[in-house]
Design a protein around this motif. Structure first.
Motif, short mmCIF file in Angstrom:
data_model
loop_
_atom_site.label_atom_id
_atom_site.label_comp_id
_atom_site.label_asym_id
_atom_site.label_seq_id
_atom_site.Cartn_x
_atom_site.Cartn_y
_atom_site.Cartn_z
N PHE A 1 0.74 -1.18 0.00
CA PHE A 1 0.02 -0.16 -0.04
C PHE A 1 1.07 1.22 -0.03
CE2 PHE A 1 -3.14 2.76 2.20
CZ PHE A 1 -4.10 2.73 1.44
N PRO A 2 0.75 2.22 -1.11
CA PRO A 2 1.72 3.07 -1.16
C PRO A 2 1.66 4.38 -0.24
CG PRO A 2 0.43 3.31 -3.06
CD PRO A 2 0.19 1.97 -2.37
N ASP A 3 0.36 4.70 -0.18
CA ASP A 3 0.18 5.99 0.89
C ASP A 3 0.92 6.16 2.06
OD1 ASP A 3 -1.43 6.75 -1.18
OD2 ASP A 3 -3.30 6.07 -0.27
N PRO A 4 0.88 5.13 2.95
CA PRO A 4 1.90 5.31 4.02
C PRO A 4 3.31 5.91 3.77
CG PRO A 4 0.70 3.37 4.20
CD PRO A 4 0.46 3.83 3.00
N TYR A 5 4.04 5.31 2.94
CA TYR A 5 5.40 5.80 2.56
C TYR A 5 5.31 7.32 2.16
CZ TYR A 5 6.24 0.68 2.37
OH TYR A 5 6.17 -0.65 2.59
N VAL A 6 4.29 7.66 1.26
CA VAL A 6 3.94 9.18 1.02
C VAL A 6 4.02 9.67 2.22
CG1 VAL A 6 2.86 10.95 -0.14
CG2 VAL A 6 3.07 8.76 -1.29
N ASN A 7 2.94 9.56 3.23
CA ASN A 7 2.77 10.12 4.56
C ASN A 7 3.81 10.15 5.24
OD1 ASN A 7 0.07 10.72 3.56
ND2 ASN A 7 -0.69 8.89 4.49
N LYS A 8 4.72 9.10 5.26
CA LYS A 8 6.00 9.09 6.20
C LYS A 8 6.84 10.05 5.48
CE LYS A 8 9.35 6.22 8.47
NZ LYS A 8 9.81 4.78 8.59
N MET B 1 12.42 11.79 0.06
CA MET B 1 12.50 11.06 -1.11
C MET B 1 12.72 9.56 -1.16
SD MET B 1 12.34 12.32 -4.20
CE MET B 1 12.64 14.05 -4.33
N ASP B 2 13.16 9.18 -0.24
CA ASP B 2 13.46 7.77 -0.10
C ASP B 2 12.04 7.04 0.04
OD1 ASP B 2 16.28 7.74 -0.59
OD2 ASP B 2 16.83 7.53 1.71
N GLN B 3 11.38 7.57 0.86
CA GLN B 3 9.95 7.21 1.11
C GLN B 3 8.94 7.29 -0.16
OE1 GLN B 3 8.96 5.58 3.93
NE2 GLN B 3 11.24 5.88 4.35
N TYR B 4 9.11 8.49 -0.76
CA TYR B 4 8.51 8.95 -1.95
C TYR B 4 8.74 7.59 -2.97
CZ TYR B 4 7.37 13.41 -0.02
OH TYR B 4 7.27 14.42 0.82
N GLN B 5 10.07 7.22 -3.09
CA GLN B 5 10.53 6.34 -4.02
C GLN B 5 10.09 4.80 -3.70
OE1 GLN B 5 11.96 6.92 -7.02
NE2 GLN B 5 11.43 9.17 -6.63
N GLN C 1 6.27 0.39 -4.81
CA GLN C 1 5.20 -0.33 -4.33
C GLN C 1 3.92 -0.16 -5.45
OE1 GLN C 1 5.30 -2.63 -1.95
NE2 GLN C 1 7.36 -1.75 -1.75
N ASP C 2 3.74 1.13 -6.20
CA ASP C 2 2.78 1.03 -6.84
C ASP C 2 3.26 2.39 -7.92
OD1 ASP C 2 0.63 1.70 -8.56
OD2 ASP C 2 -0.77 2.45 -6.79
N GLU C 3 3.61 1.84 -9.04
CA GLU C 3 4.14 2.74 -10.30
C GLU C 3 3.09 3.96 -10.64
OE1 GLU C 3 3.59 0.60 -14.35
OE2 GLU C 3 5.37 0.75 -13.72
N GLN C 4 1.78 3.69 -10.32
CA GLN C 4 0.95 4.58 -10.61
C GLN C 4 0.45 5.62 -9.61
OE1 GLN C 4 -2.52 2.65 -12.30
NE2 GLN C 4 -1.26 1.37 -13.47
N CYS C 5 1.27 5.58 -8.36
CA CYS C 5 0.99 6.43 -7.26
C CYS C 5 1.35 7.84 -7.56
CB CYS C 5 1.81 5.88 -6.04
SG CYS C 5 1.33 6.89 -4.66
N GLN C 6 0.34 8.45 -8.10
CA GLN C 6 0.65 9.79 -8.66
C GLN C 6 1.03 10.84 -7.52
OE1 GLN C 6 -1.14 13.23 -8.49
NE2 GLN C 6 -3.25 12.15 -7.65
N THR C 7 0.45 10.61 -6.31
CA THR C 7 1.03 11.33 -5.05
C THR C 7 2.34 11.42 -4.89
OG1 THR C 7 -1.47 10.92 -4.26
CG2 THR C 7 0.16 11.92 -2.80
N ALA C 8 2.91 10.36 -4.90
CA ALA C 8 4.23 10.01 -4.80
C ALA C 8 5.07 10.98 -5.70
CB ALA C 8 4.65 8.70 -4.65
N TYR C 9 4.61 10.99 -7.17
CA TYR C 9 5.34 11.65 -8.10
C TYR C 9 5.09 13.29 -7.81
CZ TYR C 9 5.59 7.31 -10.90
OH TYR C 9 6.06 6.13 -11.23
N LEU C 10 3.95 13.78 -7.35
CA LEU C 10 3.61 14.88 -7.12
C LEU C 10 4.46 15.78 -5.92
CD1 LEU C 10 2.09 17.39 -7.87
CD2 LEU C 10 0.20 16.72 -6.28
#
Length: 131
Positions: free
Chosen positions: A36-43, A58-62, A67-76
């Motif tokens: 689940f990618p969102d917790p990494y973005v939040n962390k 940046m490590d967390q966003y990567q 985990q999900d190459e379509q996680c647009q929030t991480a790219y943003l």
């Protein structure tokens, strides 16, 4: 499933409020499905806000993207961090990826506006260097 979704959003809320210390302890005490990618973005947001640790964020966003190459929030968020670090070309590339994976018209228009602002900064920086 649903419990993780609710817990992830509770952590998101805590990170984005003055309760950042509670958000930190929340993320440390809560096990998530690693896919689940969102917790990494939040962390990543937490690490950036609390510790001012750009590389850690940046490590967390990567990790979220892994985990999900379509996680647009991480790219943003990657794009915004690269912009903050004056790495304009990387920011532009991340905005392009966020645009590619945007899911709604509203997301698309917001990301396009961010990218346009980023591209303007890149052009201004080039003009300053040339003069």
């Amino acid at each position: 499933g649903d419990c993780q979704f609710r817990q992830g959003h509770r952590g998101t809320f805590l990170v984005r409020t003055p309760e950042i210390a509670r958000g930190a302890s929340f993320f440390c005490s809560f096990q998530v499905d690693p896919s689940f990618p969102d917790p990494y973005v939040n962390k990543g947001l937490l690490v950036l806000q609390r510790d001012n640790n750009a590389q850690g964020a940046m490590d967390q966003y990567q990790q979220a993207i892994k985990q999900d190459e379509q996680c647009q929030t991480a790219y943003l968020h990657s794009a915004q961090l690269y912009l903050r670090l004056s790495e304009h070309e990387k920011a532009s590339q991340m905005y392009d990826m966020a645009i590619e994976w945007s899911k709604t018209e509203v997301e698309l228009s917001e990301i396009c506006a961010f990218k346009a602002a980023s591209d303007s900064q890149i052009e201004a920086a080039r003009q300053l260097q040339a003069s």
